[in-house]
Scaffold this motif. Structure first.
Motif, PDB file in Angstrom:
ATOM      1  N   MET A  42       0.832  -1.206   0.000  1.00 42.47           N
ATOM      2  CA  MET A  42       0.000   0.000   0.000  1.00 42.47           C
ATOM      3  C   MET A  42       0.861   1.248   0.000  1.00 42.47           C
ATOM      4  SD  MET A  42      -3.275  -0.452   2.520  1.00 42.47           S
ATOM      5  CE  MET A  42      -4.856  -1.027   1.879  1.00 42.47           C
ATOM      6  N   ILE A  43       1.879   1.265   0.862  1.00 47.04           N
ATOM      7  CA  ILE A  43       2.702   2.469   0.948  1.00 47.04           C
ATOM      8  C   ILE A  43       3.832   2.448  -0.082  1.00 47.04           C
ATOM      9  CG2 ILE A  43       2.156   2.741   3.381  1.00 47.04           C
ATOM     10  CD1 ILE A  43       4.981   1.788   4.045  1.00 47.04           C
ATOM     11  N   GLU A  44       4.086   1.286  -0.674  1.00 49.98           N
ATOM     12  CA  GLU A  44       5.093   1.207  -1.720  1.00 49.98           C
ATOM     13  C   GLU A  44       4.550   1.674  -3.068  1.00 49.98           C
ATOM     14  OE1 GLU A  44       8.217   0.540  -2.019  1.00 49.98           O
ATOM     15  OE2 GLU A  44       8.781  -0.136  -0.021  1.00 49.98           O
ATOM     16  N   SER A  45       3.366   1.190  -3.430  1.00 51.78           N
ATOM     17  CA  SER A  45       2.888   1.396  -4.797  1.00 51.78           C
ATOM     18  C   SER A  45       1.407   1.721  -4.892  1.00 51.78           C
ATOM     19  CB  SER A  45       3.142   0.125  -5.612  1.00 51.78           C
ATOM     20  OG  SER A  45       2.383  -0.953  -5.066  1.00 51.78           O
ATOM     21  N   ALA A  46       0.723   1.886  -3.756  1.00 46.85           N
ATOM     22  CA  ALA A  46      -0.732   2.043  -3.759  1.00 46.85           C
ATOM     23  C   ALA A  46      -1.409   0.839  -4.403  1.00 46.85           C
ATOM     24  CB  ALA A  46      -1.150   3.326  -4.462  1.00 46.85           C
ATOM     25  N   LEU A  47      -0.750  -0.329  -4.311  1.00 43.73           N
ATOM     26  CA  LEU A  47      -1.261  -1.595  -4.861  1.00 43.73           C
ATOM     27  C   LEU A  47      -1.480  -1.515  -6.367  1.00 43.73           C
ATOM     28  CD1 LEU A  47      -3.761  -2.744  -2.072  1.00 43.73           C
ATOM     29  CD2 LEU A  47      -1.595  -3.829  -2.695  1.00 43.73           C
ATOM     30  N   GLN A  48      -0.628  -0.740  -7.045  1.00 46.79           N
ATOM     31  CA  GLN A  48      -0.675  -0.642  -8.495  1.00 46.79           C
ATOM     32  C   GLN A  48       0.445  -1.500  -9.085  1.00 46.79           C
ATOM     33  OE1 GLN A  48      -2.737   1.285 -10.645  1.00 46.79           O
ATOM     34  NE2 GLN A  48      -4.029   1.519  -8.860  1.00 46.79           N
ATOM     35  N   PRO A  49       0.141  -2.645  -9.711  1.00 47.52           N
ATOM     36  CA  PRO A  49       1.201  -3.539 -10.195  1.00 47.52           C
ATOM     37  C   PRO A  49       2.081  -2.922 -11.269  1.00 47.52           C
ATOM     38  CG  PRO A  49      -0.938  -4.251 -10.995  1.00 47.52           C
ATOM     39  CD  PRO A  49      -1.200  -3.177  -9.976  1.00 47.52           C
ATOM     40  N   GLN A  50       1.577  -1.926 -11.995  1.00 49.11           N
ATOM     41  CA  GLN A  50       2.370  -1.311 -13.054  1.00 49.11           C
ATOM     42  C   GLN A  50       3.035  -0.010 -12.613  1.00 49.11           C
ATOM     43  OE1 GLN A  50      -0.774  -1.419 -16.153  1.00 49.11           O
ATOM     44  NE2 GLN A  50       0.625  -2.720 -17.313  1.00 49.11           N
ATOM     45  N   ALA A  51       3.050   0.245 -11.315  1.00 53.41           N
ATOM     46  CA  ALA A  51       3.705   1.453 -10.812  1.00 53.41           C
ATOM     47  C   ALA A  51       5.212   1.372 -11.048  1.00 53.41           C
ATOM     48  CB  ALA A  51       3.423   1.619  -9.323  1.00 53.41           C
ATOM     49  N   VAL A  52       5.769   2.434 -11.596  1.00 57.60           N
ATOM     50  CA  VAL A  52       7.213   2.523 -11.837  1.00 57.60           C
ATOM     51  C   VAL A  52       7.689   3.883 -11.350  1.00 57.60           C
ATOM     52  CG1 VAL A  52       9.073   2.451 -13.539  1.00 57.60           C
ATOM     53  CG2 VAL A  52       7.033   1.037 -13.875  1.00 57.60           C
ATOM     54  N   SER A  53       8.633   3.904 -10.428  1.00 55.44           N
ATOM     55  CA  SER A  53       9.155   5.173  -9.930  1.00 55.44           C
ATOM     56  C   SER A  53      10.170   5.730 -10.907  1.00 55.44           C
ATOM     57  CB  SER A  53       9.809   4.981  -8.559  1.00 55.44           C
ATOM     58  OG  SER A  53      11.104   4.428  -8.706  1.00 55.44           O
ATOM     59  N   ARG A  54      10.499   7.006 -10.750  1.00 56.89           N
ATOM     60  CA  ARG A  54      11.505   7.620 -11.613  1.00 56.89           C
ATOM     61  C   ARG A  54      12.856   6.959 -11.453  1.00 56.89           C
ATOM     62  NH1 ARG A  54      10.038  12.865 -13.335  1.00 56.89           N
ATOM     63  NH2 ARG A  54      12.056  12.948 -14.375  1.00 56.89           N
ATOM     64  N   ALA A  55      13.095   6.341 -10.296  1.00 52.38           N
ATOM     65  CA  ALA A  55      14.359   5.657 -10.062  1.00 52.38           C
ATOM     66  C   ALA A  55      14.358   4.250 -10.647  1.00 52.38           C
ATOM     67  CB  ALA A  55      14.658   5.598  -8.569  1.00 52.38           C
ATOM     68  N   GLY A  56      13.204   3.788 -11.139  1.00 54.42           N
ATOM     69  CA  GLY A  56      13.134   2.471 -11.761  1.00 54.42           C
ATOM     70  C   GLY A  56      12.554   1.381 -10.884  1.00 54.42           C
ATOM     71  N   ALA A  57      12.185   1.703  -9.647  1.00 54.46           N
ATOM     72  CA  ALA A  57      11.540   0.699  -8.804  1.00 54.46           C
ATOM     73  C   ALA A  57      10.186   0.358  -9.406  1.00 54.46           C
ATOM     74  CB  ALA A  57      11.369   1.228  -7.382  1.00 54.46           C
ATOM     75  N   THR A  58       9.871  -0.946  -9.448  1.00 47.71           N
ATOM     76  CA  THR A  58       8.759  -1.411 -10.272  1.00 47.71           C
ATOM     77  C   THR A  58       7.870  -2.395  -9.529  1.00 47.71           C
ATOM     78  OG1 THR A  58      10.071  -1.118 -12.294  1.00 47.71           O
ATOM     79  CG2 THR A  58       8.209  -2.628 -12.434  1.00 47.71           C
ATOM     80  N   GLY A  59       6.561  -2.331  -9.825  1.00 55.89           N
ATOM     81  CA  GLY A  59       5.618  -3.308  -9.310  1.00 55.89           C
ATOM     82  C   GLY A  59       5.051  -2.941  -7.957  1.00 55.89           C
ATOM     83  N   ILE A  60       4.156  -3.792  -7.433  1.00 58.72           N
ATOM     84  CA  ILE A  60       3.506  -3.467  -6.164  1.00 58.72           C
ATOM     85  C   ILE A  60       4.503  -3.457  -5.009  1.00 58.72           C
ATOM     86  CG2 ILE A  60       1.245  -4.321  -6.911  1.00 58.72           C
ATOM     87  CD1 ILE A  60       1.702  -6.791  -5.177  1.00 58.72           C
ATOM     88  N   TRP A  61       5.610  -4.205  -5.146  1.00 56.86           N
ATOM     89  CA  TRP A  61       6.621  -4.236  -4.085  1.00 56.86           C
ATOM     90  C   TRP A  61       7.802  -3.327  -4.392  1.00 56.86           C
ATOM     91  CZ3 TRP A  61       5.741  -6.532   0.517  1.00 56.86           C
ATOM     92  CH2 TRP A  61       4.712  -7.471   0.591  1.00 56.86           C
ATOM     93  N   GLN A  62       7.771  -2.639  -5.536  1.00 57.34           N
ATOM     94  CA  GLN A  62       8.774  -1.633  -5.893  1.00 57.34           C
ATOM     95  C   GLN A  62      10.204  -2.169  -5.833  1.00 57.34           C
ATOM     96  OE1 GLN A  62       8.129   2.104  -6.880  1.00 57.34           O
ATOM     97  NE2 GLN A  62       6.809   0.506  -7.697  1.00 57.34           N
TER      98      GLN A  62
END
Length: 430
Positions: free
Chosen positions: A149-169
């Protein structure tokens, strides 16, 4: 990577430097919300690959004007004693103390960000059973399900600008180190099942090092190196709160946000929150795929929207399941499972239509679009996007719901030029 409200700069941290983290002190609106202290990670989030609804929600939040009466607006007037008593009611192997910092995040989740929390509650109905099953299998605290929840808002396609990816970033190096497959066609960081297995194993390793779940959570955020560095600066310290002031700014807010999200999830009904269900099938099942397959083979045969396949199987970057040497999984809405099994020969037979250039893996060229995409009109106009710092073609494609191949074709990019994007470069989004 802490993606949701990292570093605490959403709500200001001025009070913490002057008061012990464990003591409830400041209640002023000024420390609740300071519009001049936004962390760049929040910007990364709403500019990232989340849904347009989440992007607009955060944009609206950022544009809120400063209000001296903010404390009283859309915030439940709950006494500290109630928050504290409710946290004590949660039986958890993870310590859930109550203090000023935790309160600020509780107020955020149950007040101004209430709608956003309700959307996460809806997504949790799909993703939490997946996460809980693996946590139980590995003997880990069930409360760790809150972490995505606090990593990605439970969005599996979330990608941070630093490249962290997925619900677990997961960062790429960490993901590969935990055994996740990451290549031109597959990124298992985007697979909720595979990423959850890897995250659980990683959390178990961190707990084995520190023998404390609060420290393990902090290490998940900033890495064991930063935790060890903080302990060297505070030789007498034994806990997260003892090294709090020596941690990276983002990590200082990570554990309090986890505690507050745990509270908000557990007591959401007490704050009038109800889950907002996502626009995706909530009941699914899994089919094992033993031969290379394009999503269009399934979509055209079963008459299922290809976007549904993409939402349920985000790990396949080009809509291709590369099952040549091993078996892969395909998640389908449960009502399509029987139909898939009965029409499986017809589905596989369409490989000559949609996978002409991919049938022989030795001739695989990741820059060539699938046959179905190649048939699309190349003259179709699209939106304009200007490349920003740290952008890569893959994240731009995911952000706009297109394939990398289609993006390259629309902009006449070669493999070499795709790796050398310039800030300010204009791309056409097909």
């Amino acid at each position: 990577m802490f993606l949701l409200f990292s570093a605490g700069t959403l709500f200001g941290t001025t009070a913490w430097s002057a008061n012990p983290p464990g003591k409830v002190t400041d209640r002023s609106a000024e420390t609740l919300y300071n519009p001049n202290q936004y962390d760049s990670l929040l910007t990364r989030w709403y500019e990232g690959s989340l849904t347009e609804a989440y992007q607009q929600f955060l944009q609206d939040f950022i544009e809120l004007e400063w209000d001296e009466d903010l404390w009283a607006l859309n915030v439940d007037q709950v006494p500290d004693s109630v928050y504290e008593a409710r946290l004590r009611m949660i039986a958890s192997a993870v310590q859930l103390p109550y203090n000023d910092i935790v309160r600020k995040y509780i107020i955020a989740y149950t007040g101004r960000l209430k709608n956003h929390m309700q959307q996460m509650l809806g997504l949790a109905q799909y993703y939490f059973p997946i996460i809980e099953e693996e946590l139980d299998r590995q003997g880990l605290p069930c409360e760790l399900k809150i972490l995505p929840m606090i990593e990605s808002a439970l969005q599996p396609q979330a990608v941070s600008r630093a490249g962290a990816t997925g619900i677990w970033q997961f960062m790429l190096r960490t993901g590969k180190g935990m055994g996740l497959e990451i290549n031109s066609l597959v990124d298992e960081r985007l697979d909720p099942v595979a990423a959850t297995l890897a995250a659980c194993e990683y959390l178990k390793q961190l707990h084995a090092i520190y023998q404390d779940w609060t420290l393990a959570l902090a290490a998940y955020n900033c890495g064991p190196g930063n935790i060890n560095k903080a302990f060297r600066r505070a030789p007498e310290a034994k806990s997260y709160w003892d090294i709090y002031e020596y941690l990276p700014k983002e990590t200082r807010e990570y554990v309090p946000s986890f505690i507050a999200a745990t509270y908000a999830y557990t007591f959401h009904k007490a704050h009038g929150m109800e889950p907002i269900l996502p626009e995706q099938p909530m009941v699914t099942d899994t089919i094992n795929i033993h031969k290379m397959m394009h999503f269009e083979q399934v979509a055209s045969t079963l008459e299922i929207p290809i976007e549904t396949l993409r939402k349920l199987n985000p790990q396949y970057k080009l809509d291709i399941i590369p099952a040549t040497e091993k078996t892969y999984s395909l998640v389908l809405p449960v009502q399509y499972i029987t139909e898939f099994v009965s029409q499986e020969p017809d589905i596989y037979a369409k490989d000559t239509v949609y996978l002409t250039q991919y049938i022989n893996p030795a001739n695989f060229d990741p820059n060539r679009p699938p046959a179905a995409l190649a048939a699309a009109s190349p003259g179709t106009s699209g939106r304009i996007y200007k490349v920003k710092q740290n952008d890569i073609l893959g994240s731009i494609a995911r952000r706009h719901g297109v394939t990398v191949a289609a993006l390259m074709r629309a902009n006449n990019l070669t493999e070499a030029s795709a790796r050398r994007l310039r800030i300010g470069q204009v791309l056409t989004i097909p």
